[in-house]
Design an enzyme around this catalytic site. Structure first.
Site, mmCIF file in Angstrom:
data_model
loop_
_atom_site.group_PDB
_atom_site.id
_atom_site.type_symbol
_atom_site.label_atom_id
_atom_site.label_comp_id
_atom_site.label_asym_id
_atom_site.label_seq_id
_atom_site.Cartn_x
_atom_site.Cartn_y
_atom_site.Cartn_z
ATOM 1 N N HIS A 142 0.813 -1.221 0.000
ATOM 2 C CA HIS A 142 0.000 0.000 0.000
ATOM 3 C C HIS A 142 0.846 1.272 0.000
ATOM 4 O O HIS A 142 0.327 2.352 -0.299
ATOM 5 C CB HIS A 142 -0.934 0.033 1.211
ATOM 6 C CG HIS A 142 -2.005 -1.012 1.191
ATOM 7 N ND1 HIS A 142 -2.847 -1.191 0.120
ATOM 8 C CD2 HIS A 142 -2.363 -1.943 2.121
ATOM 9 C CE1 HIS A 142 -3.675 -2.188 0.387
ATOM 10 N NE2 HIS A 142 -3.402 -2.661 1.585
ATOM 11 N N ASP A 267 -4.359 -12.628 3.998
ATOM 12 C CA ASP A 267 -5.580 -12.132 4.642
ATOM 13 C C ASP A 267 -6.835 -12.473 3.850
ATOM 14 O O ASP A 267 -7.940 -12.100 4.240
ATOM 15 C CB ASP A 267 -5.497 -10.625 4.885
ATOM 16 C CG ASP A 267 -5.033 -9.841 3.670
ATOM 17 O OD1 ASP A 267 -4.829 -10.449 2.605
ATOM 18 O OD2 ASP A 267 -4.859 -8.612 3.802
#
Length: 402
Positions: A142, A267
């Site tokens: 990110h 995740d």
């Protein structure tokens, strides 16, 4: 299609690990706990992965400002340094000192060390010492050129890609299988036709960062090098694998990279507390197997794998990333391998949690290949077709039949 596994030759593999990487620590209660790295390393060691034939363990180094500057702005690096020296000097402009990215003393060095881990992996590939390299402490996808985001300060995968390009590699394929869109890596290479970024993630309609839709395809002169598959929430194994195999192999072959860099955030698992996908450890391992196979077929085996997200730090992350390392080394650790009792006892004694008895979740994988036909009534098929229609023609591929 029935999963039968892929038999790969033993590859010289470098695993990047040192306990100093645990310094990347946003504090008690933060989802990005360094415990996930510690437990992964402990499990891999108990499984004998670090001692497999062809495997060497290398230490990360703290990336220099110049090395970070290949993908990050100098003002941003200076901002991280300032917060690192004085955590009270938070910076809204750079996304530092937020709930997601709390400031802490030493944050620059800790973050630069993770980046140095992926740079060390790239160096090992460039030197020809190894064909596969794994930095499970990396995958900070990110982080953008000038801003921290989503628990990520410096984008180690992007730095590794820049290292490869700066040292003569012509094209790099980046594959991101984290549940969250790999927005930072995409943005850094948005205008670079030498890098294709493929991200399969939960749709931004239901999950941070709210980006990564099919119409995000790259900047001027680099059209078709940003590829996004925005999967519906609650996508499970069969749908995810159908999507992967309907997009990634075709574009990988058409793009013809010299090295593959992949991000393996786990995740996407059914039991991850922060996302809404429903994958098993078996599917996460299958993704690694498929990427390794693409590297062997297209890139002469040259593959760098990183970690990423993953917030079920006891039951999921250590198993998923240990299996990733085993795939890279072609070790004998499979999903039906028992989790070593000493590791399970350590977890129970120190954290009071019961851990799974096997490395996998006991799932038999099956998925429909794209060749069986497109179903317009299927939400996943519509998602896949949106991506194929946007990107495939830009690479001379037919979205309906290739």
């Amino acid at each position: 299609m029935i999963n039968r596994g892929l038999s790969l030759p033993v590859m010289p593999t470098r695993i990047i690990w040192h306990e100093s990487m645990l310094a990347y620590n946003f504090g008690t209660g933060h989802p990005m706990s360094p415990l996930r790295l510690d437990l992964t390393a402990r499990l891999a060691r108990e499984l004998g992965i670090f001692d497999l034939p062809g495997v060497s363990v290398g230490e990360p180094f703290v990336a220099s400002d110049a090395e970070l500057g290949t993908v990050h702005g100098s003002d941003y690096i200076a901002g991280v340094r300032a917060v690192s020296a004085d955590p009270t000097a938070t910076s809204e402009k750079f996304g530092l000192g937020t709930e997601d990215n709390p400031a802490f003393a030493g944050i620059h060095e800790a973050s630069a060390r993770l980046a140095g881990g992926s740079l060390a992996a790239a160096d090992a590939i460039l030197s020809g010492e190894v064909l596969h390299a794994v930095n499970f402490g990396g995958g900070m996808h990110h982080a953008a050129a000038n801003r921290a985001s989503g628990f990520c300060i410096y984008n180690d995968a992007a730095a590794a890609i820049a290292r490869l390009l700066d040292n003569g590699v012509g094209k790099v394929l980046y594959i991101d299988v984290d549940a969250h869109h790999g927005d930072g890596t995409q943005s850094i290479f948005w205008n670079d036709p030498r890098v294709m970024t493929i991200s399969l993630h939960e749709t931004g309609l239901t999950l941070f960062p709210g980006t990564g839709f099919a119409n995000e395809t790259g900047g001027p002169g680099a059209e078709g090098t940003a590829v996004n598959v925005a999967l519906p929430a609650r996508t499970s194994d069969a749908g995810w694998l159908r999507a992967f195999h309907a997009v990634v192999p075709q574009l990988a072959e058409a793009f013809a990279p010299e090295v593959i860099v992949s991000q393996h955030g786990c995740d996407s698992h059914l039991h991850d507390p922060l996302t809404n996908l429903r994958l098993s450890v078996e599917t996460q391992r299958q993704a690694a197997l498929s990427i390794a196979d693409l590297a062997n077929t297209i890139c002469g085996g040259r593959w760098i794998a990183t970690g990423g997200g993953g917030y079920n730090v006891v039951s999921v992350v250590p198993r998923s990333w240990s299996l990733l390392m085993s795939v890279a080394a072609n070790g004998r650790v499979r999903c039906n391998t028992p989790v070593p009792e000493p590791w399970r006892n350590y977890v129970k004694e120190h954290y009071g949690e019961d851990s799974p008895p096997l490395m996998g979740d006991g799932v038999d994988l099956w998925w429909r290949s794209w060749e069986v036909g497109y179903d317009p009534n299927d939400e996943i098929d519509r998602t896949v077709m949106a991506t194929r229609k946007e990107v495939f023609p830009l690479h001379g591929l037919d979205p309906w039949f290739d």
